[in-house]
Structure formats: structure tokens, C-alpha cells
Design a protein around this motif. Sequence first.
Motif, PDB file in Angstrom:
ATOM      1  N   ARG A   6       0.851  -1.203   0.000  1.00 51.96           N
ATOM      2  CA  ARG A   6       0.000   0.000   0.000  1.00 51.96           C
ATOM      3  C   ARG A   6       0.878   1.241   0.000  1.00 51.96           C
ATOM      4  NH1 ARG A   6      -4.749  -0.131   4.337  1.00 51.96           N
ATOM      5  NH2 ARG A   6      -5.273   1.726   3.116  1.00 51.96           N
ATOM      6  N   LEU A  52       9.489   5.135   4.035  1.00 52.60           N
ATOM      7  CA  LEU A  52       9.431   4.266   5.212  1.00 52.60           C
ATOM      8  C   LEU A  52       8.549   3.057   4.888  1.00 52.60           C
ATOM      9  CD1 LEU A  52       8.832   7.104   7.832  1.00 52.60           C
ATOM     10  CD2 LEU A  52      11.005   6.006   7.230  1.00 52.60           C
ATOM     11  N   ALA A  54       6.274  -0.361   6.555  1.00 47.27           N
ATOM     12  CA  ALA A  54       5.648  -0.997   7.719  1.00 47.27           C
ATOM     13  C   ALA A  54       5.101  -2.350   7.284  1.00 47.27           C
ATOM     14  CB  ALA A  54       4.521  -0.130   8.251  1.00 47.27           C
ATOM     15  N   HIS A  57       1.482  -2.973  10.188  1.00 41.80           N
ATOM     16  CA  HIS A  57       1.337  -1.794  11.051  1.00 41.80           C
ATOM     17  C   HIS A  57       2.507  -1.546  11.978  1.00 41.80           C
ATOM     18  CE1 HIS A  57      -3.132  -3.010  10.524  1.00 41.80           C
ATOM     19  NE2 HIS A  57      -2.680  -2.396   9.455  1.00 41.80           N
ATOM     20  N   GLU A  58       3.647  -2.217  11.711  1.00 40.46           N
ATOM     21  CA  GLU A  58       4.858  -1.968  12.506  1.00 40.46           C
ATOM     22  C   GLU A  58       5.954  -1.494  11.557  1.00 40.46           C
ATOM     23  OE1 GLU A  58       5.200  -2.380  15.786  1.00 40.46           O
ATOM     24  OE2 GLU A  58       3.326  -3.448  16.249  1.00 40.46           O
ATOM     25  N   TYR A  59       6.652  -0.434  11.974  1.00 39.11           N
ATOM     26  CA  TYR A  59       7.777   0.017  11.163  1.00 39.11           C
ATOM     27  C   TYR A  59       8.773  -1.117  10.966  1.00 39.11           C
ATOM     28  CZ  TYR A  59       6.449   4.956  11.343  1.00 39.11           C
ATOM     29  OH  TYR A  59       5.809   6.151  11.174  1.00 39.11           O
ATOM     30  N   GLY A  61      12.687  -1.945   9.110  1.00 44.92           N
ATOM     31  CA  GLY A  61      13.889  -1.456   8.445  1.00 44.92           C
ATOM     32  C   GLY A  61      14.283  -2.330   7.276  1.00 44.92           C
ATOM     33  N   GLU A  72      -0.059  -7.241   5.457  1.00 43.50           N
ATOM     34  CA  GLU A  72      -0.109  -5.906   4.853  1.00 43.50           C
ATOM     35  C   GLU A  72       1.265  -5.238   4.908  1.00 43.50           C
ATOM     36  OE1 GLU A  72      -3.724  -3.603   4.867  1.00 43.50           O
ATOM     37  OE2 GLU A  72      -2.668  -2.074   6.034  1.00 43.50           O
ATOM     38  N   ALA A  74       3.180  -1.677   3.875  1.00 43.17           N
ATOM     39  CA  ALA A  74       2.862  -0.295   3.506  1.00 43.17           C
ATOM     40  C   ALA A  74       4.147   0.474   3.295  1.00 43.17           C
ATOM     41  CB  ALA A  74       2.024   0.376   4.593  1.00 43.17           C
ATOM     42  N   PHE A  76       5.516   4.614   2.724  1.00 44.00           N
ATOM     43  CA  PHE A  76       5.075   6.020   2.757  1.00 44.00           C
ATOM     44  C   PHE A  76       6.237   6.941   3.086  1.00 44.00           C
ATOM     45  CE2 PHE A  76       3.714   3.690   6.639  1.00 44.00           C
ATOM     46  CZ  PHE A  76       4.551   4.268   7.576  1.00 44.00           C
TER      47      PHE A  76
END
Lengths: 82, 82, 152, 152
Positions: A6, A52, A54, A57-59, A61, A72, A74, A76
Motif C-alpha cells: 500500500r 518508510l 511498515a 502496522h509496525e515500522y 527497516g 499488509e 505499507a 510512505f
Amino acid sequence: MKFAVRLFARARDLAEAERVELELPEGARVGDVRAMLGERHPALRPVLPSLLFAIDHEYAGDSEPVPQDATEIACFPPVSGG
Amino acid sequence: MKFAVRLFARARDLAEAERVELELPEGARVGDVRAMLGERHPALRPVLPSLLFAIDHEYAGDSEPVPQDATEIACFPPVSGG
Amino acid sequence: MHRLTRDPIDHAALTESVRATDCGAVVLFLGTVREMTDGRRTVALDYEAYPAMAETELAKLEAEARAKWTLGEIAIVHRLGRLELGDISVAVAVASPHRQAAFEAGKFLIDELKVRVPIWKKENWADGTTEWVHPESEMTNECRNDEFPNDH
Amino acid sequence: MHRLTRDPIDHAALTESVRATDCGAVVLFLGTVREMTDGRRTVALDYEAYPAMAETELAKLEAEARAKWTLGEIAIVHRLGRLELGDISVAVAVASPHRQAAFEAGKFLIDELKVRVPIWKKENWADGTTEWVHPESEMTNECRNDEFPNDH
């Protein structure tokens, strides 16, 4: 393994896509996702290093592997809420 | 010179007076006012060292002289507003 | 703006009074009457002020805050008289173009108000006793240059 | 409590929601749409979020604040969509028995929100252009352990 990444904010606007379907090899890491996004959407390249990621829903690296059961992913730009 | 010292809060309650009339010699300092209040109102003695003074709405230390044209001297305990 | 009042403090109106389109940050501080203090139950507080001097000190605080930070409007209201549990005793609202300044100025104003502005509270404890709250103020040492010779 | 909303933020209701008789201090922070930014005039901002992750990050912030300070209620609301000049984009309200904790927690929550919670603003400048605001976030270095080889 097929994943949909996403995109949000300027990343979405540059790619002109809300999600990008990627075929990730087993053991792929977040850095690989970053590279594949740049290949698929050259318009993202100017901002690619700052994007960045994720996973669920967790960042995450660049060195982190993408779990096979991730639901999922993502991508952004740096956040600017507040 | 005659001055009225206004008392507030616990200082007023202990002295049972809202103001104390004092005859101050020329050159009297705030410390002298403190001492005279203790003589006039022994009930003030337990808190005397902690009492604060103001001359015309400005804090004044013991070493400060009381100006001849001072219009209001006040004496009160450490503040506890907020 | 600063004010002493015997009426309830309207924090919404105070907050609105400092908002402005050149200030992206607003910080509001409310001090309210707390039920338990050091294990004792309060039923009410009585606040008393030396009004003329309190106004002078509040005006100085405003000026000092403006000298330290870039600020928009400042609003400080302190309530006097009988306050019940939960009532707002003091409200400080500060607007600034920058949030760091708004936080620092808000904290400075309430911290300094509590040590400098001549207002006193009296506890009305649940056991029926009353007690003036008179902390060993920092002002004591700051303002007394001489040691006063006393007999105790 | 944390919430994303497309409706105007009611700061009075938010402040009331955290007040309690065991908390003598309330700090409210409001972020509002500022007219001038680096000399350019804004007419409106558009806020967008990654809602599910924003909720996750806000919940973490609340938990982290509670681990650091003794706090009562916490309320964080961020608005999304089109905001006009002066509109409140974010509100953080914190109650605590002690004002130091309330200030520190309030500042922590808004500071961290701005670098971690996935929300973005787009400037609508008075000259008709629009521009996403994407600061060089601290998260960039924090979260990327490897240097990504890129061709520019």
C-alpha cells in the motif's frame, strides 16, 4: 509469494497507484521491496531512500525479512501529522 | 514615621489583625519591620523568619530600607496559589 | 491578559481567547482541586489573594515570558474564594507559532505563579480541620538578604 | 483514548474528558492551521492517514507515556481531511496528579506523534499550488538498518 504494497501520500501520488502488487522471493527483505518499487515505478526514485516501510502496522527497516504470513506491507514518506 | 502593615493569610489569622500600625524610625529597614511585628504580635514569632514583605507591591528583602514615601507595606507567608 | 475571579473558570473560552492563525500551537494548563494530598482527604479549598500585588506579579510574569519566547496571546486566570473538589483554581493559556515555546512558556508561567504571585490556599480537610498551605517558598531566601535575628 | 476524525475537534469536551479529582493538573495541547509557513501563505491543509497503523502507533504512545509518568486520562484526537486556517488539526489532553508529569507527557505525546504516527499533510498554498509536507524524518535513520543501494 505475492504481496500488495500500500502506498500513501506523496508516494501514492508519484506512483499514481494506491497499491503495487509485487512477487517477492522467499527470504526477501524490506530493502528488496524498496528496490522493486523503484524498478516498477521510476517516478518513486527521487524519494526512494527516504520512504518508510511498515509490515502489519509496525515500522520495518531494510534489513528485516518480510514474513511469509505478512498480511499488509505499507510504504510512505516521512510523516508530517500534528 | 507611621506605617500600616497589611497582613495576609496565616499571618493575619495568627495576629488576629488585617493591619498593624507601626512607628518606624527614619532609615528603618524591612528587617526592622519584621522584628517589630514579632514584638507587637508574639503569635507571629513561630513563623516570623519565613514571612515575606512587599513595599508598594514589590517584594523587599530584610536589608532594604523602607522609603519614607512608601504607601503600602505588606507581610505574608510563602505563597501557595495555583 | 490576567485576571483574578470569584467565578468558575471557563477553560474553553480561555483557550479560544488565545487562538490565532499566526500561532500554530496552543498550550492550556489547568490546576484543579485534588481530593487527596499526602494521604489526607480535602473537601474544599479557600483561596485568598493580595489582589493589587498579584496583578503586578502576573503582569511581570507575562512580560518575562514574552522576553523569553515568541508568543501570541497569553491568558492567566486565578480563582479566589471557596473551591470544591475538581474545581479549576488556575488556568494558563499560551499561543505561539511553535509548540516548544508554547510548552516552555506555559510551564514557566505556572511554575513562577506558584512561587511568586501572592495567593494562598487553605485546606478544608475531611476531618473538619483547616490549614493554611505555606510551603517553604524559594522566595524566602531569594528576598531576604539579611538573616533576621529571632529568638527560636 | 485516541481517535482519528473528520469532524471539527471539540477541545472543551476533550479537556473535560480527562479531568478528575485525583488529578490536580491538566495539560491540553492544540495544533492549529497556521497561515504563514516559511514566508508562504497557506489557505488550507489536507490531512491523510494510514488509519489502522496510526491507531496502533497512538496506542503505543499512550502506553509509553503511562510507563514514564503517573497519569490519569489521556486523550489524543487527530483530524483528517480538509482543514481551513485556524482549524485544530490535533489535540492532546493529559491529566496527572502532578503538573510536571502533565507537561512532560503532553510534550512527549505531541513530539512523538509528529515523528511516528503515519499521518501526512498537504499544503494548499495561496498561489494555487499544492505540496506534500515530508520532513526528513528521524524515523528514516532509526528504522533502516541497512544502507539501501540506489542509483541517485
